[in-house]
Design a protein around this motif. Sequence first.
Motif, short mmCIF file in Angstrom:
data_model
loop_
_atom_site.label_atom_id
_atom_site.label_comp_id
_atom_site.label_asym_id
_atom_site.label_seq_id
_atom_site.Cartn_x
_atom_site.Cartn_y
_atom_site.Cartn_z
N ALA A 187 -11.61 2.33 8.43
CA ALA A 187 -11.99 2.67 7.06
C ALA A 187 -10.86 3.30 6.25
N GLY A 188 -9.82 3.80 6.91
CA GLY A 188 -8.83 4.64 6.23
C GLY A 188 -7.67 3.88 5.59
N GLY A 189 -6.58 4.60 5.42
CA GLY A 189 -5.40 4.07 4.73
C GLY A 189 -4.75 2.91 5.42
N ARG A 190 -4.96 2.78 6.71
CA ARG A 190 -4.44 1.62 7.43
C ARG A 190 -5.52 0.57 7.67
N LEU A 195 -0.30 4.26 -2.09
CA LEU A 195 -1.43 5.03 -1.56
C LEU A 195 -0.91 6.19 -0.71
N PHE A 196 0.02 5.89 0.19
CA PHE A 196 0.53 6.93 1.07
C PHE A 196 1.41 7.92 0.31
N VAL A 219 -9.36 1.27 3.04
CA VAL A 219 -8.78 1.89 1.84
C VAL A 219 -7.37 1.36 1.57
N GLY A 220 -6.62 1.08 2.63
CA GLY A 220 -5.31 0.44 2.45
C GLY A 220 -5.45 -0.91 1.77
N GLU A 239 -9.90 11.19 12.05
CA GLU A 239 -9.10 10.47 13.04
C GLU A 239 -8.23 11.45 13.82
N LEU A 265 -7.66 -6.14 5.82
CA LEU A 265 -7.82 -4.70 5.74
C LEU A 265 -9.09 -4.34 4.95
N GLU A 292 0.82 -1.21 0.00
CA GLU A 292 0.00 0.00 0.00
C GLU A 292 0.86 1.27 0.00
N LEU A 312 -13.96 3.95 13.70
CA LEU A 312 -14.42 3.87 12.30
C LEU A 312 -13.35 4.44 11.36
N ALA A 313 -12.74 5.56 11.76
CA ALA A 313 -11.71 6.17 10.90
C ALA A 313 -10.54 5.21 10.71
N GLU A 314 -10.11 4.57 11.78
CA GLU A 314 -8.99 3.63 11.67
C GLU A 314 -9.37 2.43 10.79
N ALA A 328 -10.35 13.56 16.30
CA ALA A 328 -10.91 12.80 17.42
C ALA A 328 -9.85 12.35 18.43
N THR A 334 -10.76 10.54 5.56
CA THR A 334 -10.94 9.70 6.75
C THR A 334 -9.94 10.07 7.84
N PHE A 368 -19.34 10.07 9.84
CA PHE A 368 -18.70 10.65 11.03
C PHE A 368 -19.61 11.65 11.72
N VAL A 411 -15.84 7.30 16.58
CA VAL A 411 -15.30 8.07 15.45
C VAL A 411 -13.89 7.58 15.11
N ARG A 412 -13.05 7.46 16.14
CA ARG A 412 -11.68 7.01 15.90
C ARG A 412 -11.65 5.58 15.38
N ALA A 458 -8.79 8.34 1.72
CA ALA A 458 -8.00 8.10 2.93
C ALA A 458 -7.68 9.40 3.65
#
Lengths: 299, 299
Positions: free
Chosen positions: B153-156, A37-38, B159-160, A128, B184, A34, B149-151, A131, A124, B127, B146-147, A121
């Motif tokens: 759903a996101g790049g890590r 992506l970053f 989406v990753g 993060e 992931l 990945e 879901l963001a973790e 929060a 999202t 969110f 919130v945190r 990303a």
Amino acid sequence: MMPEGRDFASAQAEAALAVDELLQALLPEPAGHEADLFRAMRHGTLGGGKRLRPLLVLASADLFAVSPSRALRVGAAVEMVHCYSLIHDDLPCMDDDDLRRGRPTVHKAFDEATAVLAGDALLTLAFEVLAAPQTHGDAEVRLELVRGLAEAAGGRGMVGGQAIDLAAEHRPLDLGSVTRLQQLKTGALIAFACGAGAMLGKIGGPLRQALHAYAHDLGLAFQITDDLLDAEGSVAATGKRVGKDAAAGKATFVSLLGIEPARVQARILARQAARHLDPFGERAGLLREIADFVIARGQ
Amino acid sequence: MMPEGRDFASAQAEAALAVDELLQALLPEPAGHEADLFRAMRHGTLGGGKRLRPLLVLASADLFAVSPSRALRVGAAVEMVHCYSLIHDDLPCMDDDDLRRGRPTVHKAFDEATAVLAGDALLTLAFEVLAAPQTHGDAEVRLELVRGLAEAAGGRGMVGGQAIDLAAEHRPLDLGSVTRLQQLKTGALIAFACGAGAMLGKIGGPLRQALHAYAHDLGLAFQITDDLLDAEGSVAATGKRVGKDAAAGKATFVSLLGIEPARVQARILARQAARHLDPFGERAGLLREIADFVIARGQ
């Protein structure tokens, strides 16, 4: 934020540097499949830019003696949302732009799919960051920031404005509709950035209203200036393609008002924005200079 | 959630109906030029679907006697994120799919630009929903949601996983990499849905660990079943194009393990998932039935 005697350019440069450093830290390049992506997220956020929105967060937070490290996190989150919206806006199915800040857009430097995901990303990650406990010790404040950013960025804010912009390609808008479009598309996020200082400082009432009024006029002045630059500017000066609005037959402040009246209107709005800062006295010097800076590009 | 004697199908149907009603309420169709954006958001979320993730939130929340109306809001938020990811995944630059849940995909029913924006707005709204006071009375709980879901759903997280999936088109993955990809891409959101019940109930420790272990095995069983359906299923049964993985030359659990061993593996994982629920006794009946349901489609 801006000790007596320091000029605006150095305050802006210092804020931009601090935001870039934080964005660097929040977007490490992982090993693994990945990594692209970053890299794309970094390409879309670290490539310069005026950092107007983080500067507004820092300047508004300074009014209430909020710790700059907290304001910086909110500034980075707003900038992530701004940059994600540019990445998606530049896609071939949207504005189809190859150039941004003088460099290839994310889908040109990588590919379209990676650009879609990088935007997703970044959006999202913004939530993060807001929060997380480092952003503010008070959970209610972090929640207000999350809700405020979501409202400003979503279907009833920025994305709603982009949707109206799409619809405008098929039927030209009048001045009232263009104003509403721009208040959503760029104004909402600028208003959040200005209001964030009051949220971080737990300030409501008339001072918060004053900031809101400032943000309202600043947002419109900013957008009129953007329209002026699109109509009159060069690729070299803006770092992006120009003349897009006219080519797309889109109604803008410039096409509806004419160039000179638009320029006058931007000046009036910037002055009006600054006047809303009177209750803050000397302390609002940086916000006043931001209002000058925002329109200077188009004058 | 599921009184003695009620069967799984009716529990699932009731949960799906409740989620749909809430999504309807959270996605009103506004007047004005942005109406198409909200129509596209509704098209992408209200078109049926198994509602597995909201069902997992409701079932896990029920373990700790959390009010179903709160769990439903979290379920709706997770479903918004799931649906946004499908809308973006279906885009021509990603999987290029015309059919989803037996209906035209969002970019087919509207256009690509509207599909990009509808996905963006759904992610943002998720969110906003989690951060609102109606979701939980305790601010710390809402922030954890919130945190979380963001973790997830996101790049890590999700989406990753999608980014690794893109990279896999150029270089085939081994079993370890496919497992990580799927943990992931689909596992993270499923794990968040299962963990949300514990977050809402403010439960940590071994019970939360047990739910996490259940989610881990369930997610893999779910993905293996999805691979089986893609390899063996019909458009009529799945409501979407099948045979995509083989056509794209992608390594999947099925291509790496073979069809029968994959089917056995899904069964083993589902049984293992159910065993992690032992500490909850009778109360976890619905979660056990979900594990059966998840693999039944591919057996």
